[in-house]
Motif scaffolding. Structure first.
Motif, PDB file in Angstrom:
ATOM      1  N   SER A   6      49.733  89.624  34.564  1.00 21.99           N
ATOM      2  CA  SER A   6      50.179  88.675  33.543  1.00 21.99           C
ATOM      3  C   SER A   6      49.078  87.687  33.162  1.00 21.99           C
ATOM      4  O   SER A   6      48.978  87.278  31.995  1.00 21.99           O
ATOM      5  N   TYR A   7      48.236  87.273  34.124  1.00 16.42           N
ATOM      6  CA  TYR A   7      47.200  86.295  33.788  1.00 16.42           C
ATOM      7  C   TYR A   7      46.159  86.888  32.849  1.00 16.42           C
ATOM      8  O   TYR A   7      45.579  86.179  32.021  1.00 16.42           O
ATOM      9  N   LEU A   8      45.901  88.200  32.947  1.00 14.80           N
ATOM     10  CA  LEU A   8      44.972  88.836  32.027  1.00 14.80           C
ATOM     11  C   LEU A   8      45.554  88.905  30.621  1.00 14.80           C
ATOM     12  O   LEU A   8      44.858  88.634  29.633  1.00 14.80           O
ATOM     13  N   ARG A   9      46.822  89.255  30.522  1.00 10.90           N
ATOM     14  CA  ARG A   9      47.463  89.297  29.212  1.00 10.90           C
ATOM     15  C   ARG A   9      47.476  87.905  28.586  1.00 10.90           C
ATOM     16  O   ARG A   9      47.202  87.740  27.385  1.00 10.90           O
ATOM     17  N   HIS A 124      39.193  81.782  34.433  1.00  6.25           N
ATOM     18  CA  HIS A 124      40.649  81.756  34.326  1.00  6.25           C
ATOM     19  C   HIS A 124      41.333  82.638  35.369  1.00  6.25           C
ATOM     20  O   HIS A 124      42.555  82.767  35.367  1.00  6.25           O
ATOM     21  N   THR A 125      40.547  83.234  36.247  1.00  3.61           N
ATOM     22  CA  THR A 125      41.087  84.142  37.257  1.00  3.61           C
ATOM     23  C   THR A 125      41.646  83.358  38.434  1.00  3.61           C
ATOM     24  O   THR A 125      40.926  82.559  39.045  1.00  3.61           O
ATOM     25  N   TYR A 170      39.689  77.311  36.545  1.00  6.66           N
ATOM     26  CA  TYR A 170      39.462  76.900  37.929  1.00  6.66           C
ATOM     27  C   TYR A 170      38.015  76.465  38.124  1.00  6.66           C
ATOM     28  O   TYR A 170      37.089  77.047  37.555  1.00  6.66           O
ATOM     29  N   ARG A 171      37.841  75.442  38.944  1.00  5.95           N
ATOM     30  CA  ARG A 171      36.526  74.991  39.398  1.00  5.95           C
ATOM     31  C   ARG A 171      36.367  75.413  40.857  1.00  5.95           C
ATOM     32  O   ARG A 171      37.296  75.275  41.658  1.00  5.95           O
ATOM     33  N   TRP A 172      35.167  75.887  41.197  1.00  6.95           N
ATOM     34  CA  TRP A 172      34.917  76.435  42.526  1.00  6.95           C
ATOM     35  C   TRP A 172      33.765  75.704  43.212  1.00  6.95           C
ATOM     36  O   TRP A 172      32.785  75.342  42.556  1.00  6.95           O
ATOM     37  N   PRO A 173      33.823  75.562  44.554  1.00  3.44           N
ATOM     38  CA  PRO A 173      32.635  75.134  45.299  1.00  3.44           C
ATOM     39  C   PRO A 173      31.635  76.283  45.346  1.00  3.44           C
ATOM     40  O   PRO A 173      32.007  77.439  45.568  1.00  3.44           O
TER      41      PRO A 173
END
Length: 212
Positions: A6-9, A124-125, A170-173
């Motif tokens: 769903s997140y890809l769509r 956005h993953t 999303y932000r990542w370390p």
């Protein structure tokens, strides 16, 4: 055919809706980013020396960075989840190759690519869904293949969401992302953390890696 998560769509639909606005915003963005251009130039030099195949920009959007890579002497092409974005890229750069596809499962052979650029393309993953992307990147590269991965950095804190103008991101370390890449079979060459410029909210992170 397996149904897309769903997140890809949702991501594809969001970028389809914003494609024209996004393309206008992004088209000349590299012109004011000398550090980013320098890192792309380093990637291009490493990929040319390796000379193991074409370079793919995965999550190419409207194609401006793919065109920049071609200008650096690379046999570059672009893939994006958004059909509207791919249409804009083909219109803007008719001499380049652009295809619709999801970068977690691409119709490319093992080791087919000499290099991969993922330029803010997996932001956005959801965190639990991210490791398979690095696995797919590694599958596509032979030993010595080069990966350049750009993202929004969390300032050393944990992974966190933010209200990206298109859809949730999303932000990542940087160390956590580097660890995921190592687990997938990459060796870090270098990294760059760039402080936000005027009009930017967050620090930018970049990892340059080589496939083992």
């Amino acid at each position: 055919m397996t149904e897309s998560p769903s997140y890809l769509r949702a991501t594809a639909d969001a970028y389809d809706a914003m494609a024209v606005v996004y393309a206008d915003f992004a088209r000349d963005s590299l012109a004011v980013l000398p550090l980013d251009r320098a890192l792309l130039a380093a990637f291009a030099e490493l990929a040319r020396v390796n000379d193991a195949g074409p370079v793919a920009e995965l999550g190419c959007g409207p194609g401006y960075l793919t065109a920049h890579l071609r200008g650096l002497g690379l046999d570059a092409f672009g893939i994006d989840l958004s059909p509207v974005m791919i249409g804009l890229a083909r219109e803007a750069y008719p001499g380049l190759r652009f295809e619709v596809g999801s970068m977690d499962a691409l119709d490319l052979a093992d080791g087919e690519l000499g290099g991969i650029v993922s330029w803010y393309s997996v932001i956005h993953t959801p965190p639990k869904e991210l490791p398979p992307y690095f696995t797919e990147f590694r599958r596509l590269l032979p030993p010595g293949g080069i990966l350049l991965f750009a993202f929004f950095e969390s300032g050393g804190g944990p992974v966190e969401t933010f209200d990206h103008k298109v859809t949730t991101a999303y932000r990542w370390p940087v160390d956590e992302l580097a660890g995921l890449a190592r687990e997938a079979g990459f060796v870090e060459i270098g990294r760059m953390l760039r402080e936000p410029l005027d009009g930017e909210r967050f620090r930018r992170g970049h990892l340059l890696m080589r496939a083992e």
